[in-house]
Design a protein around this motif. Structure first.
Motif, short mmCIF file in Angstrom:
data_model
loop_
_atom_site.label_atom_id
_atom_site.label_comp_id
_atom_site.label_asym_id
_atom_site.label_seq_id
_atom_site.Cartn_x
_atom_site.Cartn_y
_atom_site.Cartn_z
N ALA A 1 9.51 2.20 0.60
CA ALA A 1 10.19 3.43 1.02
C ALA A 1 10.87 4.17 -0.13
O ALA A 1 11.08 5.39 -0.07
CB ALA A 1 11.21 3.09 2.10
N ASP A 2 11.18 3.44 -1.19
CA ASP A 2 11.83 4.05 -2.35
C ASP A 2 10.82 4.57 -3.38
O ASP A 2 11.20 5.03 -4.45
CB ASP A 2 12.76 3.04 -3.02
N GLY A 3 9.53 4.45 -3.06
CA GLY A 3 8.51 4.91 -3.98
C GLY A 3 8.18 3.91 -5.08
O GLY A 3 7.47 4.23 -6.03
N LYS A 4 8.67 2.67 -4.92
CA LYS A 4 8.44 1.65 -5.94
C LYS A 4 7.16 0.88 -5.62
O LYS A 4 6.96 0.42 -4.49
CB LYS A 4 9.63 0.68 -5.97
N PRO A 5 6.26 0.70 -6.60
CA PRO A 5 5.02 -0.05 -6.36
C PRO A 5 5.32 -1.50 -5.98
O PRO A 5 6.16 -2.15 -6.61
CB PRO A 5 4.29 0.02 -7.70
N VAL A 6 4.61 -1.99 -4.96
CA VAL A 6 4.79 -3.38 -4.54
C VAL A 6 3.48 -4.18 -4.59
O VAL A 6 3.51 -5.40 -4.62
CB VAL A 6 5.38 -3.46 -3.11
N ALA A 7 2.35 -3.48 -4.58
CA ALA A 7 1.06 -4.20 -4.61
C ALA A 7 -0.07 -3.24 -4.95
O ALA A 7 0.04 -2.03 -4.75
CB ALA A 7 0.78 -4.87 -3.26
N ILE A 8 -1.17 -3.80 -5.49
CA ILE A 8 -2.39 -3.03 -5.75
C ILE A 8 -3.53 -3.72 -5.01
O ILE A 8 -3.70 -4.95 -5.11
CB ILE A 8 -2.73 -2.95 -7.25
N GLY A 9 -4.32 -2.94 -4.27
CA GLY A 9 -5.46 -3.49 -3.56
C GLY A 9 -6.76 -3.14 -4.25
O GLY A 9 -7.03 -1.96 -4.53
N PHE A 10 -7.58 -4.18 -4.54
CA PHE A 10 -8.88 -3.99 -5.17
C PHE A 10 -9.95 -4.27 -4.11
O PHE A 10 -10.16 -5.42 -3.73
CB PHE A 10 -9.06 -4.93 -6.36
N PRO A 11 -10.64 -3.24 -3.61
CA PRO A 11 -11.57 -3.44 -2.49
C PRO A 11 -12.89 -4.09 -2.89
O PRO A 11 -13.42 -3.85 -3.98
CB PRO A 11 -11.80 -2.01 -1.99
N HIS A 12 -13.43 -4.91 -1.99
CA HIS A 12 -14.74 -5.52 -2.16
C HIS A 12 -15.75 -4.82 -1.26
O HIS A 12 -15.38 -4.16 -0.27
CB HIS A 12 -14.69 -7.01 -1.79
N ARG A 13 -17.01 -5.00 -1.57
CA ARG A 13 -18.07 -4.35 -0.78
C ARG A 13 -18.12 -4.83 0.66
O ARG A 13 -18.54 -4.10 1.55
CB ARG A 13 -19.43 -4.65 -1.42
N ASP A 14 -17.69 -6.06 0.92
CA ASP A 14 -17.79 -6.62 2.27
C ASP A 14 -16.61 -6.24 3.16
O ASP A 14 -16.48 -6.75 4.28
CB ASP A 14 -17.94 -8.14 2.21
N GLY A 15 -15.74 -5.36 2.69
CA GLY A 15 -14.60 -4.93 3.48
C GLY A 15 -13.33 -5.72 3.24
O GLY A 15 -12.26 -5.35 3.74
N THR A 16 -13.43 -6.81 2.47
CA THR A 16 -12.23 -7.56 2.09
C THR A 16 -11.62 -6.94 0.84
O THR A 16 -12.18 -6.00 0.26
CB THR A 16 -12.58 -9.04 1.83
N ALA A 17 -10.51 -7.46 0.40
CA ALA A 17 -9.85 -6.94 -0.80
C ALA A 17 -9.02 -8.03 -1.46
O ALA A 17 -8.52 -8.94 -0.78
CB ALA A 17 -8.97 -5.75 -0.45
N LYS A 18 -8.91 -7.95 -2.76
CA LYS A 18 -7.99 -8.81 -3.49
C LYS A 18 -6.73 -7.99 -3.77
O LYS A 18 -6.80 -6.87 -4.29
CB LYS A 18 -8.61 -9.28 -4.81
N VAL A 19 -5.59 -8.54 -3.39
CA VAL A 19 -4.33 -7.81 -3.51
C VAL A 19 -3.45 -8.47 -4.56
O VAL A 19 -3.21 -9.68 -4.50
CB VAL A 19 -3.59 -7.76 -2.16
N ARG A 20 -2.99 -7.66 -5.50
CA ARG A 20 -2.02 -8.15 -6.49
C ARG A 20 -0.64 -7.66 -6.08
O ARG A 20 -0.41 -6.47 -5.91
CB ARG A 20 -2.34 -7.63 -7.88
N THR A 21 0.28 -8.60 -5.91
CA THR A 21 1.67 -8.24 -5.60
C THR A 21 2.50 -8.34 -6.87
O THR A 21 2.15 -9.07 -7.80
CB THR A 21 2.24 -9.18 -4.52
N PHE A 22 3.56 -7.58 -6.91
CA PHE A 22 4.42 -7.59 -8.10
C PHE A 22 5.55 -8.60 -7.94
O PHE A 22 6.09 -8.77 -6.83
CB PHE A 22 4.97 -6.18 -8.34
N PRO A 23 5.91 -9.33 -9.02
CA PRO A 23 5.44 -9.09 -10.39
C PRO A 23 4.04 -9.64 -10.67
O PRO A 23 3.24 -9.01 -11.34
CB PRO A 23 6.48 -9.80 -11.25
N LYS A 24 3.70 -10.83 -10.14
CA LYS A 24 2.33 -11.31 -10.35
C LYS A 24 1.99 -12.37 -9.32
O LYS A 24 2.18 -13.56 -9.52
CB LYS A 24 2.14 -11.88 -11.76
N GLY A 25 1.50 -11.91 -8.20
CA GLY A 25 1.00 -12.79 -7.16
C GLY A 25 -0.33 -12.24 -6.67
O GLY A 25 -0.62 -11.05 -6.83
N PHE A 26 -1.14 -13.08 -6.06
CA PHE A 26 -2.45 -12.64 -5.56
C PHE A 26 -2.73 -13.24 -4.20
O PHE A 26 -2.34 -14.37 -3.91
CB PHE A 26 -3.57 -13.06 -6.53
#
Length: 472
Positions: free
Chosen positions: A22-47
């Motif tokens: 809500a504060d505009g701060k990044p919390v995660a990045i989603g990297f999409p896969h072709r099969d509809g799944t995704a690998k998500v990186r959470t900050f500071p460094k979790g997956f």
């Protein structure tokens, strides 16, 4: 959003989106896969993996859908998603990533055809033990001539993104430009290495299903090639069926079957027929298809174990070489049957055929040693007993088994008897007559009636008298 030196445009290219709070701060990045799944990186460094209703995440490389197969001369494979984005941003050439070092071989095997469409494959894995092991496993999937090794410095510069986030894009580009052809670790020189090799347990060979041949060769071992030779019409393919059946029933290993003169249906019928002891390929055999299929299941045991290759009429030896590499590295086949080698280049003729067979036989033997699988290959011979098309075929083989049969003899027993001779045996040197196989037309099977008890009990722990008498 830009992150760790990777710009917004690159994230857009890979459709990788940043989640903010809500504060505009990044919390995660989603990297999409072709099969509809995704690998998500959470900050500071979790997956973690977002399966989005899928039962599991399928093997395959991230980013493949962003680049058309063969659209560029080069493709780079990384160990991390951010590393792929980093190299694409710097090089502007296709860059994809495996899901992890542990799944690298499976991911690249799933996309092998795509990756192999590029002239060069650059491996830019992390500069640590896991990365080196993963790179070595992936390299085996491809011809080493097209695989290049990108070596990072290590420490705080162990992957591509480490350079980009430290403002060293030019250094990253230079490292990639200075990549060398991938070389496997093939040289040992220390006593500790020697001790490790000496301490390896002797390889126990798998039975041919022919007792005399087993005694004379100690069975079929991975890392060796077996050449089976005969003139036309002697029955080489039936002998290959017998050996293939023996491996399928005596081991749990995956097997590749390349029978270039035989339809897939006939090969599968042959395996079922040996189990049923009936000529199920004949129209009057009287065996229903469901019984044939059940017999085939008993022999093969599981799905994705027997891999039957369909020949598409190519005269290019590299097609067969690439197919065998795929079967061994991606499908984990420990035994490959090739019947017969001259068929691969039969349309070339003359010196072109000889040169192609020289090349093919040499590369096959190198691959056998590199990937540690067993190759059982058939070659026709001429009236002088020389392998047709190229003498190099017999020179490179570890074991050679020659088949002879008097196909026109008036005596039906002699006419149905195949005589085996081992004319080359690098492993233990035993050569000479190696038994006889009698063909039974009622059961359509080959059988060696030795007349000797070859069980361990009969021979004792160190007594091979019955085996030696049988071989004599």
């Amino acid at each position: 959003m830009p992150f760790r030196g990777i710009d917004k445009a690159t994230f857009i290219k890979y459709n990788a989106k940043t989640k903010i709070n809500a504060d505009g701060k990044p919390v995660a990045i989603g990297f999409p896969h072709r099969d509809g799944t995704a690998k998500v990186r959470t900050f500071p460094k979790g997956f973690y993996y977002e399966k989005n209703g899928k039962s599991d995440v399928k093997p395959g490389c991230f980013g493949v859908e962003n680049f058309t197969a063969g659209s560029h001369k080069y493709v780079t494979i990384t160990e991390g998603y951010e590393d792929a984005l980093s190299l694409y941003q710097v090089l502007r050439s296709p860059a994809v990533s495996v899901k992890s070092s542990g799944t690298a071989a499976a991911d690249c095997a799933a996309d092998r055809s795509y990756l192999n469409s590029f002239e060069r494959i650059y491996l830019a894995f992390d500069a640590d033990e896991a990365g080196r092991d993963a790179a070595a496993a992936v390299a085996k999937l491809f011809d080493y001539g097209k695989v290049w090794d990108v070596k990072f410095a290590g420490g705080d510069r162990k992957d591509a993104n480490d350079y980009l986030r430290n403002g060293e894009a030019d250094e990253l580009r230079n490292i990639w430009n200075n990549a060398k052809k991938f070389l496997p670790d093939t040289i040992i020189s220390s006593f500790s290495d020697f001790e490790k090799v000496i301490g390896e347990e002797p390889t126990v060979g798998v039975s041919y299903g022919i007792p005399t041949v087993d005694y004379m060769t100690y069975g079929i071992r991975t890392g060796e090639s077996v050449l089976v030779t005969a003139q036309e019409g002697v029955g080489k393919t039936e002998v290959m069926h017998k050996v293939l059946h023996s491996i399928l029933t005596e081991t749990p290993d995956a097997v590749g079957a390349i029978f270039l003169e035989e339809p897939k249906k006939r090969l599968l019928q042959a395996l079922a027929g040996i189990d049923l002891k009936r000529p199920v390929h004949l129209p009057d055999c009287g065996v229903p298809n469901d019984q044939v299929f059940n017999a085939l299941q008993r022999v093969v045991k599981t799905d994705d174990r027997l891999h039957v290759y369909s020949h598409f009429g190519s005269d290019d030896p590299d097609v067969i070489l690439d197919t065998i590499r795929f079967l061994v590295s991606a499908r984990h086949c420990r035994y490959i049957f090739l019947d017969h080698i001259t068929m691969v280049v039969s349309g070339l003729g003359g010196d072109n055929e000889r040169r192609a067979l020289d090349y093919l036989s040499t590369r096959l033997e190198m691959m056998v040693k590199e990937l540690d699988f067993a190759l059982i290959v058939v070659s026709h011979v001429n009236d002088d007993g020389l392998t047709r098309g190229s003498r190099n075929i017999s020179k490179i083989a570890d074991i050679r088994i020659d088949l002879k049969r008097d196909v026109t003899n008036l005596d039906p027993i002699i006419r149905r008897t195949t005589n085996l001779t081992i004319s080359k045996n690098r492993f233990c040197g035993r050569t000479g007559p190696a038994g006889q196989l009698l063909f039974d037309p009622a059961t359509y099977t080959l059988h060696e009636d030795t007349g000797y008890d070859i069980s361990p009990k009969a021979n004792g722990a160190n007594d091979n008298s019955n085996l030696e008498a049988m071989a004599a």
